[in-house]
Design an enzyme around this catalytic site. Sequence first.
Site, PDB file in Angstrom:
ATOM      1  N   HIS A  56       0.844  -1.365   0.107  1.00 17.91           N
ATOM      2  CA  HIS A  56      -0.038  -0.125  -0.016  1.00 17.91           C
ATOM      3  C   HIS A  56       0.945   1.123  -0.014  1.00 17.91           C
ATOM      4  CE1 HIS A  56      -3.929   2.027   1.865  1.00 17.91           C
ATOM      5  NE2 HIS A  56      -3.356   2.592   0.772  1.00 17.91           N
ATOM      6  N   LEU A  57       0.855   2.189  -0.869  1.00 17.36           N
ATOM      7  CA  LEU A  57       1.811   3.095  -0.986  1.00 17.36           C
ATOM      8  C   LEU A  57       1.923   3.877   0.003  1.00 17.36           C
ATOM      9  CD1 LEU A  57       3.664   4.597  -3.153  1.00 17.36           C
ATOM     10  CD2 LEU A  57       1.705   6.085  -3.782  1.00 17.36           C
ATOM     11  N   HIS A  58       3.401   4.033   0.321  1.00 19.37           N
ATOM     12  CA  HIS A  58       3.770   4.843   1.660  1.00 19.37           C
ATOM     13  C   HIS A  58       5.209   4.986   1.230  1.00 19.37           C
ATOM     14  CE1 HIS A  58       4.761   0.706   2.603  1.00 19.37           C
ATOM     15  NE2 HIS A  58       5.716   1.035   3.583  1.00 19.37           N
ATOM     16  N   PHE A  59       5.571   6.293   2.310  1.00 19.54           N
ATOM     17  CA  PHE A  59       6.967   6.349   2.253  1.00 19.54           C
ATOM     18  C   PHE A  59       7.223   6.504   3.991  1.00 19.54           C
ATOM     19  CE2 PHE A  59       5.507   8.387  -1.596  1.00 19.54           C
ATOM     20  CZ  PHE A  59       6.825   8.681  -2.107  1.00 19.54           C
TER      21      PHE A  59
END
Length: 316
Positions: A220-223
């Site tokens: 799940h897109l994350h930084f």
Amino acid sequence: MLTIKRVPTVVSNYQDHEETASENSEAGCGSNCLGNCSLSVSKLPLYQITKDKVDLTEEASGEEPRMSFLHDLLLGQWEDRMNRGLFRYDVTSCETKIIPGEYGFIAQLNEGRHLKKRLTEFRIDQVLQSFDENKFNFTKIGQEEMLFRLDDSKSPSVVAINVSPIEYGHVLLIPRVLDCLPQRIDHESFLLALYVAKEAADPFFRLGYNSLGAFATINHLHFQAYYLPLPFPVEKAPTSRIVTVKGHQDTEVIISQLLNYPVRGLVFEVGKSLRDLSDAVASSCICLQDNNIPFNVLISDCGRRIILFPQEILLL
């Protein structure tokens, strides 16, 4: 290239169990999740990122950076969650030291993070994979783990704690959280990460990105982002210019390679335009992920300098 071993960790207290949601609740679904049903009625603070100024000239002038409200908000909210006992261990008590030697690597004894491993829920030999709502994702974390949102859209970008922190102020930046984007770089989300780095206005605040196959444990897109009041060894490594690329705003993006360093990496720098720098790095990341090459990214120097580490997949 550096080979990567899997070190999955728990980033949310809701990763180990599923919550049951009651229906027809006036306050969303009745659960403590971050889904569509609950986010709209949550009281998550709003911090509006300044996106109209993408000129880095002021920050590059050598003057002391002005005190950042984002800096104070992030650390204030993070310490509030620490005082409420939401982290799995006290990262501030972990012993950290600089290893003597040529590079001065930073070592941390973090037994809590090591002991909280969990199985990876996806294949590690594919950098790009479809989002799977049945596996853990950031819509399932508790609202108390959220610190603030960065816009007031129906699917806002949000900042949340990492409950297994590796340093002080360790947080997750989750772009457009309810859109359920898989872990893959796109131009818009990468530019958001640079906006956050610029607006935090603290050289000790870094953001990073791990692709699938290169340490990412959640699709799940994350930084990742955290504070460390020391320079990273790679930030001090010598470089050699490879090419200078013209940006859309008639600025130059300088691309260099690391020299005399244990891993290979590309360094991207720009003197003025944040957007041109973002476009250059994002395009490189997209090329890597489209060719199934895992990678890591380090955003440093308040967004003015970005290091890209291409990796190779190691199957164990």
